[in-house]
Design a protein around this motif. Sequence first.
Motif, PDB file in Angstrom:
ATOM      1  N   PHE A 168     -21.114  -7.459   6.184  1.00  0.00           N
ATOM      2  CA  PHE A 168     -21.175  -6.016   6.409  1.00  0.00           C
ATOM      3  C   PHE A 168     -21.920  -5.740   7.709  1.00  0.00           C
ATOM      4  N   ALA A 169     -21.258  -5.071   8.648  1.00  0.00           N
ATOM      5  CA  ALA A 169     -21.861  -4.763   9.948  1.00  0.00           C
ATOM      6  C   ALA A 169     -22.780  -3.547   9.826  1.00  0.00           C
ATOM      7  N   PRO A 170     -23.958  -3.616  10.441  1.00  0.00           N
ATOM      8  CA  PRO A 170     -24.866  -2.466  10.408  1.00  0.00           C
ATOM      9  C   PRO A 170     -24.203  -1.230  11.022  1.00  0.00           C
ATOM     10  N   GLY A 171     -24.383  -0.088  10.386  1.00  0.00           N
ATOM     11  CA  GLY A 171     -23.834   1.164  10.893  1.00  0.00           C
ATOM     12  C   GLY A 171     -22.385   1.419  10.506  1.00  0.00           C
ATOM     13  N   HIS A 172     -21.724   0.471   9.867  1.00  0.00           N
ATOM     14  CA  HIS A 172     -20.338   0.664   9.450  1.00  0.00           C
ATOM     15  C   HIS A 172     -20.288   1.312   8.065  1.00  0.00           C
ATOM     16  N   THR A 173     -19.163   1.907   7.748  1.00  0.00           N
ATOM     17  CA  THR A 173     -18.950   2.551   6.462  1.00  0.00           C
ATOM     18  C   THR A 173     -17.926   1.748   5.679  1.00  0.00           C
ATOM     19  N   TYR A 174     -18.248   1.494   4.403  1.00  0.00           N
ATOM     20  CA  TYR A 174     -17.373   0.696   3.547  1.00  0.00           C
ATOM     21  C   TYR A 174     -17.006   1.492   2.305  1.00  0.00           C
ATOM     22  N   ALA A 175     -15.811   1.225   1.793  1.00  0.00           N
ATOM     23  CA  ALA A 175     -15.317   1.947   0.626  1.00  0.00           C
ATOM     24  C   ALA A 175     -14.453   1.028  -0.230  1.00  0.00           C
ATOM     25  N   VAL A 176     -14.321   1.416  -1.495  1.00  0.00           N
ATOM     26  CA  VAL A 176     -13.417   0.734  -2.413  1.00  0.00           C
ATOM     27  C   VAL A 176     -12.147   1.567  -2.500  1.00  0.00           C
ATOM     28  N   GLY A 177     -11.018   0.904  -2.428  1.00  0.00           N
ATOM     29  CA  GLY A 177      -9.722   1.553  -2.601  1.00  0.00           C
ATOM     30  C   GLY A 177      -8.951   0.816  -3.679  1.00  0.00           C
ATOM     31  N   ALA A 178      -8.159   1.549  -4.449  1.00  0.00           N
ATOM     32  CA  ALA A 178      -7.391   0.914  -5.522  1.00  0.00           C
ATOM     33  C   ALA A 178      -6.026   1.571  -5.644  1.00  0.00           C
ATOM     34  N   LYS A 179      -5.066   0.777  -6.125  1.00  0.00           N
ATOM     35  CA  LYS A 179      -3.722   1.304  -6.345  1.00  0.00           C
ATOM     36  C   LYS A 179      -3.048   0.476  -7.428  1.00  0.00           C
ATOM     37  N   ILE A 180      -2.046   1.076  -8.056  1.00  0.00           N
ATOM     38  CA  ILE A 180      -1.219   0.374  -9.022  1.00  0.00           C
ATOM     39  C   ILE A 180       0.221   0.479  -8.547  1.00  0.00           C
ATOM     40  N   THR A 181       0.893  -0.665  -8.485  1.00  0.00           N
ATOM     41  CA  THR A 181       2.289  -0.701  -8.064  1.00  0.00           C
ATOM     42  C   THR A 181       3.136  -1.369  -9.150  1.00  0.00           C
ATOM     43  N   LEU A 182       4.418  -1.056  -9.105  1.00  0.00           N
ATOM     44  CA  LEU A 182       5.387  -1.691  -9.996  1.00  0.00           C
ATOM     45  C   LEU A 182       6.630  -1.978  -9.171  1.00  0.00           C
ATOM     46  N   ASP A 183       6.970  -3.239  -9.043  1.00  0.00           N
ATOM     47  CA  ASP A 183       8.127  -3.661  -8.245  1.00  0.00           C
ATOM     48  C   ASP A 183       8.079  -3.083  -6.830  1.00  0.00           C
TER      49      ASP A 183
ATOM     50  N   GLN B  54       6.795  -0.356  -5.824  1.00  0.00           N
ATOM     51  CA  GLN B  54       6.693   1.115  -5.801  1.00  0.00           C
ATOM     52  C   GLN B  54       5.284   1.536  -6.212  1.00  0.00           C
ATOM     53  N   LEU B  55       4.706   2.441  -5.447  1.00  0.00           N
ATOM     54  CA  LEU B  55       3.372   2.948  -5.731  1.00  0.00           C
ATOM     55  C   LEU B  55       3.416   3.907  -6.914  1.00  0.00           C
ATOM     56  N   LEU B  56       2.601   3.633  -7.949  1.00  0.00           N
ATOM     57  CA  LEU B  56       2.522   4.495  -9.126  1.00  0.00           C
ATOM     58  C   LEU B  56       1.249   5.339  -9.135  1.00  0.00           C
ATOM     59  N   PHE B  57       0.107   4.699  -8.818  1.00  0.00           N
ATOM     60  CA  PHE B  57      -1.196   5.358  -8.840  1.00  0.00           C
ATOM     61  C   PHE B  57      -1.990   4.917  -7.622  1.00  0.00           C
ATOM     62  N   ILE B  58      -2.853   5.823  -7.124  1.00  0.00           N
ATOM     63  CA  ILE B  58      -3.727   5.487  -5.998  1.00  0.00           C
ATOM     64  C   ILE B  58      -4.951   6.399  -6.051  1.00  0.00           C
ATOM     65  N   ASN B  59      -6.069   5.920  -5.500  1.00  0.00           N
ATOM     66  CA  ASN B  59      -7.236   6.805  -5.415  1.00  0.00           C
ATOM     67  C   ASN B  59      -7.003   7.799  -4.283  1.00  0.00           C
ATOM     68  N   THR B  60      -7.338   9.061  -4.518  1.00  0.00           N
ATOM     69  CA  THR B  60      -7.134  10.104  -3.508  1.00  0.00           C
ATOM     70  C   THR B  60      -8.444  10.617  -2.932  1.00  0.00           C
ATOM     71  N   GLN B  61      -9.553  10.088  -3.404  1.00  0.00           N
ATOM     72  CA  GLN B  61     -10.843  10.426  -2.807  1.00  0.00           C
ATOM     73  C   GLN B  61     -11.521   9.139  -2.378  1.00  0.00           C
ATOM     74  N   SER B  62     -12.503   9.258  -1.508  1.00  0.00           N
ATOM     75  CA  SER B  62     -13.199   8.096  -0.982  1.00  0.00           C
ATOM     76  C   SER B  62     -14.298   7.653  -1.950  1.00  0.00           C
ATOM     77  N   TYR B  63     -14.400   6.352  -2.139  1.00  0.00           N
ATOM     78  CA  TYR B  63     -15.453   5.760  -2.968  1.00  0.00           C
ATOM     79  C   TYR B  63     -16.290   4.869  -2.074  1.00  0.00           C
TER      80      TYR B  63
END
Length: 133
Positions: A88-103, A105-114
């Motif tokens: 992790f670089a000092p001063g950088h911003t990190y976040a978790v992103g998640a999604k669910i796909t099927l074949d 195709q995107l089914l679910f995704i996070n729409t806010q930043s974590y």
Amino acid sequence: MNKWLKVLTAPLLAVGVISGCATQDAAVEIHGEAWYRERIALPPEAVLTVQVKDVSRADAKAEVLAEVERNDVSTPAPFSFVINRDQFAPGHTYAVGAKITLDGQLLFINTQSYRIDLDNNQPMSVLLNKVGH
């Protein structure tokens, strides 16, 4: 003999405790669960992808530091990462992103930043929203 064993054991225990602390400080644990509100079961072929990303630059694609994928997605779905602190670089911003796909195709995704707080070991709760097709 017992006296010498105590004399030698105490310093070894102290070294173990000190090195244990150094190891913990050298790593960051990011854990929690990804979940969705809909009360539906997903097919076993659905794939949950959770990523730790450097989102510091608004004008560039986020750099993925770590990723985990799992099939047979249920809600909530736990995730966990242990990453060396020096990644992790000092001063950088990190976040978790998640999604669910099927074949593919995107089914679910996070729409806010974590955002990730490197000094906070509390579990994260990542809400995934259904994508309209």
